[in-house]
Scaffold this active site. Sequence first.
Site, PDB file in Angstrom:
ATOM      1  N   ARG A 146       1.035  -5.241  -5.508  1.00 60.30           N
ATOM      2  CA  ARG A 146       1.125  -6.414  -4.617  1.00 60.30           C
ATOM      3  C   ARG A 146       1.343  -7.609  -5.552  1.00 60.30           C
ATOM      4  O   ARG A 146       0.474  -7.920  -6.350  1.00 60.30           O
ATOM      5  CB  ARG A 146      -0.146  -6.567  -3.795  1.00 60.30           C
ATOM      6  CG  ARG A 146      -0.446  -5.343  -2.907  1.00 60.30           C
ATOM      7  CD  ARG A 146      -1.508  -5.654  -1.887  1.00 60.30           C
ATOM      8  NE  ARG A 146      -2.152  -4.475  -1.320  1.00 60.30           N
ATOM      9  CZ  ARG A 146      -1.782  -3.871  -0.199  1.00 60.30           C
ATOM     10  NH1 ARG A 146      -0.747  -4.306   0.473  1.00 60.30           N
ATOM     11  NH2 ARG A 146      -2.449  -2.824   0.256  1.00 60.30           N
TER      12      ARG A 146
ATOM     13  N   ARG B 230      -6.683  -2.523   8.819  1.00 55.29           N
ATOM     14  CA  ARG B 230      -7.251  -3.877   8.781  1.00 55.29           C
ATOM     15  C   ARG B 230      -6.884  -4.631  10.057  1.00 55.29           C
ATOM     16  O   ARG B 230      -7.705  -5.320  10.633  1.00 55.29           O
ATOM     17  CB  ARG B 230      -6.674  -4.605   7.560  1.00 55.29           C
ATOM     18  CG  ARG B 230      -7.606  -5.600   6.973  1.00 55.29           C
ATOM     19  CD  ARG B 230      -7.185  -6.081   5.599  1.00 55.29           C
ATOM     20  NE  ARG B 230      -5.823  -5.766   5.221  1.00 55.29           N
ATOM     21  CZ  ARG B 230      -5.423  -5.611   3.962  1.00 55.29           C
ATOM     22  NH1 ARG B 230      -6.283  -5.724   2.974  1.00 55.29           N
ATOM     23  NH2 ARG B 230      -4.161  -5.345   3.675  1.00 55.29           N
TER      24      ARG B 230
ATOM     25  N   GLY C  54       0.842  -1.204   0.000  1.00 52.15           N
ATOM     26  CA  GLY C  54       0.000   0.000   0.000  1.00 52.15           C
ATOM     27  C   GLY C  54       0.869   1.243   0.000  1.00 52.15           C
ATOM     28  O   GLY C  54       1.806   1.336   0.784  1.00 52.15           O
TER      29      GLY C  54
ATOM     30  N   GLY D  50     -11.895  14.277  18.865  1.00 52.80           N
ATOM     31  CA  GLY D  50     -12.869  14.329  19.964  1.00 52.80           C
ATOM     32  C   GLY D  50     -14.017  13.347  19.792  1.00 52.80           C
ATOM     33  O   GLY D  50     -15.158  13.631  20.168  1.00 52.80           O
TER      34      GLY D  50
ATOM     35  N   THR E 273       4.070   2.997   5.788  1.00 56.66           N
ATOM     36  CA  THR E 273       2.693   2.514   5.713  1.00 56.66           C
ATOM     37  C   THR E 273       1.840   3.456   6.557  1.00 56.66           C
ATOM     38  O   THR E 273       2.299   3.893   7.623  1.00 56.66           O
ATOM     39  CB  THR E 273       2.526   1.070   6.241  1.00 56.66           C
ATOM     40  OG1 THR E 273       1.133   0.830   6.522  1.00 56.66           O
ATOM     41  CG2 THR E 273       3.310   0.792   7.506  1.00 56.66           C
TER      42      THR E 273
ATOM     43  N   ASP F  82       2.139   0.189  11.927  1.00 54.85           N
ATOM     44  CA  ASP F  82       2.166  -1.036  12.729  1.00 54.85           C
ATOM     45  C   ASP F  82       3.502  -1.779  12.671  1.00 54.85           C
ATOM     46  O   ASP F  82       3.551  -2.990  12.865  1.00 54.85           O
ATOM     47  CB  ASP F  82       1.021  -1.966  12.288  1.00 54.85           C
ATOM     48  CG  ASP F  82       1.064  -2.282  10.790  1.00 54.85           C
ATOM     49  OD1 ASP F  82       1.855  -1.653  10.066  1.00 54.85           O
ATOM     50  OD2 ASP F  82       0.307  -3.164  10.352  1.00 54.85           O
TER      51      ASP F  82
ATOM     52  N   GLU G 239     -11.492  -0.147  10.227  1.00 53.66           N
ATOM     53  CA  GLU G 239     -12.084  -1.102   9.253  1.00 53.66           C
ATOM     54  C   GLU G 239     -11.935  -2.545   9.711  1.00 53.66           C
ATOM     55  O   GLU G 239     -12.771  -3.393   9.390  1.00 53.66           O
ATOM     56  CB  GLU G 239     -11.457  -0.933   7.859  1.00 53.66           C
ATOM     57  CG  GLU G 239      -9.995  -1.285   7.815  1.00 53.66           C
ATOM     58  CD  GLU G 239      -9.379  -1.232   6.429  1.00 53.66           C
ATOM     59  OE1 GLU G 239     -10.053  -1.554   5.455  1.00 53.66           O
ATOM     60  OE2 GLU G 239      -8.194  -0.858   6.347  1.00 53.66           O
TER      61      GLU G 239
ATOM     62  N   ASP H  65      -0.497   2.578   8.260  1.00 56.33           N
ATOM     63  CA  ASP H  65      -0.992   1.818   9.423  1.00 56.33           C
ATOM     64  C   ASP H  65      -0.151   2.000  10.690  1.00 56.33           C
ATOM     65  O   ASP H  65      -0.634   1.728  11.788  1.00 56.33           O
ATOM     66  CB  ASP H  65      -1.056   0.319   9.086  1.00 56.33           C
ATOM     67  CG  ASP H  65      -2.154  -0.007   8.092  1.00 56.33           C
ATOM     68  OD1 ASP H  65      -3.013   0.859   7.851  1.00 56.33           O
ATOM     69  OD2 ASP H  65      -2.150  -1.126   7.546  1.00 56.33           O
TER      70      ASP H  65
ATOM     71  N   ASP I 141       4.746  -4.222   6.381  1.00 53.34           N
ATOM     72  CA  ASP I 141       5.113  -5.568   6.841  1.00 53.34           C
ATOM     73  C   ASP I 141       5.151  -6.603   5.710  1.00 53.34           C
ATOM     74  O   ASP I 141       6.047  -7.449   5.682  1.00 53.34           O
ATOM     75  CB  ASP I 141       4.210  -6.034   7.991  1.00 53.34           C
ATOM     76  CG  ASP I 141       2.736  -5.994   7.630  1.00 53.34           C
ATOM     77  OD1 ASP I 141       2.383  -5.417   6.589  1.00 53.34           O
ATOM     78  OD2 ASP I 141       1.930  -6.557   8.396  1.00 53.34           O
TER      79      ASP I 141
END
Length: 329
Positions: A79, A179, A18, A193, A133, A137, A230, A135, A110
């Site tokens: 991908r 995800r 991504g 908020g 990314t 993560d 999501e 994300d 990852d």
Amino acid sequence: MIQPVSDIKTIAVLTSGGDSPGMNAAVRSVVRTAAAFNIEVWAVYHGYQGLIEGEFEKMGTHSVSNIIQRGGTILKSARSTEFRTKEGRAKAAAQLAERNIDALVVIGGDGTFTGSNILSNEHNINVVGIPATIDNDIIGTDETIGYDTALNTAMEAIDKIRDTADAHERMFLVEVMGRDAGFIALETGIAGGAEISLLPEELTNVGEIKAQLKNMLKDQVRSSLVVVAEGDETGGALKLAENIKEDFKQYDMRVCILGHTQRGGSPTARDRVLASRLGASAVKVLLEGHSEIMVGIVNNALKITPMRVAVSKKKDLDYTLVELAKLLR
Ligand code: F6P
């Protein structure tokens, strides 16, 4: 100035998985740092698929002009299912060998790192990873490239949704990306908020969510905003809305899925600086003789993490922020 110990003369750089805002700034930094050390740089287009198919182009300082401010990736991303096969990776390794490329810099998340880790184990290829990314993560770095921009994009959207939610006294369920990771949901929830943020890392009790929202109703709150990652096990904002709408008819509920808007846009200053630091560090650590590693920034200093460690687990949420979100709701 670093003292080069390795005799690296040629490197390749690709973006994969991504896309995230700031990837271009990282490519620029890799190319220009390499040029400063007289290292030849090849760009690989379309990630691992392009590596397999030999989509290479030589890069110089001017090839990366006027891209630091652009979202997406000039190297394109993909991908690749072929790269998941032994045969695919053998073709990729052969493409690198054919051009006498000494090391590969991969910019991605990852999945990208898992692929590069297998490639370097199978074919003894020297790879350095740059974490990018939305994300956030990836362990071994406080933030990944693109996270700050995505966070701000989502927060701005939430601010706008709040205006209309307030005007119509409606309840909004806003779905953000993630995800498997709740970083965006958690921090946009705090910054925007939100009344509640639902995260993949935390078990969501729909009964409790309903009770909390009903309590707010009693307190004369007339509009509310719930952020849903999501990947939350409720199945996302649309499914959650289906599940709870009967109980909240008075709220005239609406769902807004922010989707890929979070992946695009001009990177924030913070992402551009992070990408510039990591791109330069990737080249420098190669010259210092490191291999099969990922570069990150932790507590404002360069951190080198072995690639096998970087792919071994996901970064944990900051649970002090999870508590803060609950306290401030
Ligand atoms: O990994 C980044 C990410 O944006 C996730 O948050 C999201 O689930 C996924 O990519 C979407 O991927 P695609 O663009 O392939 O649909």
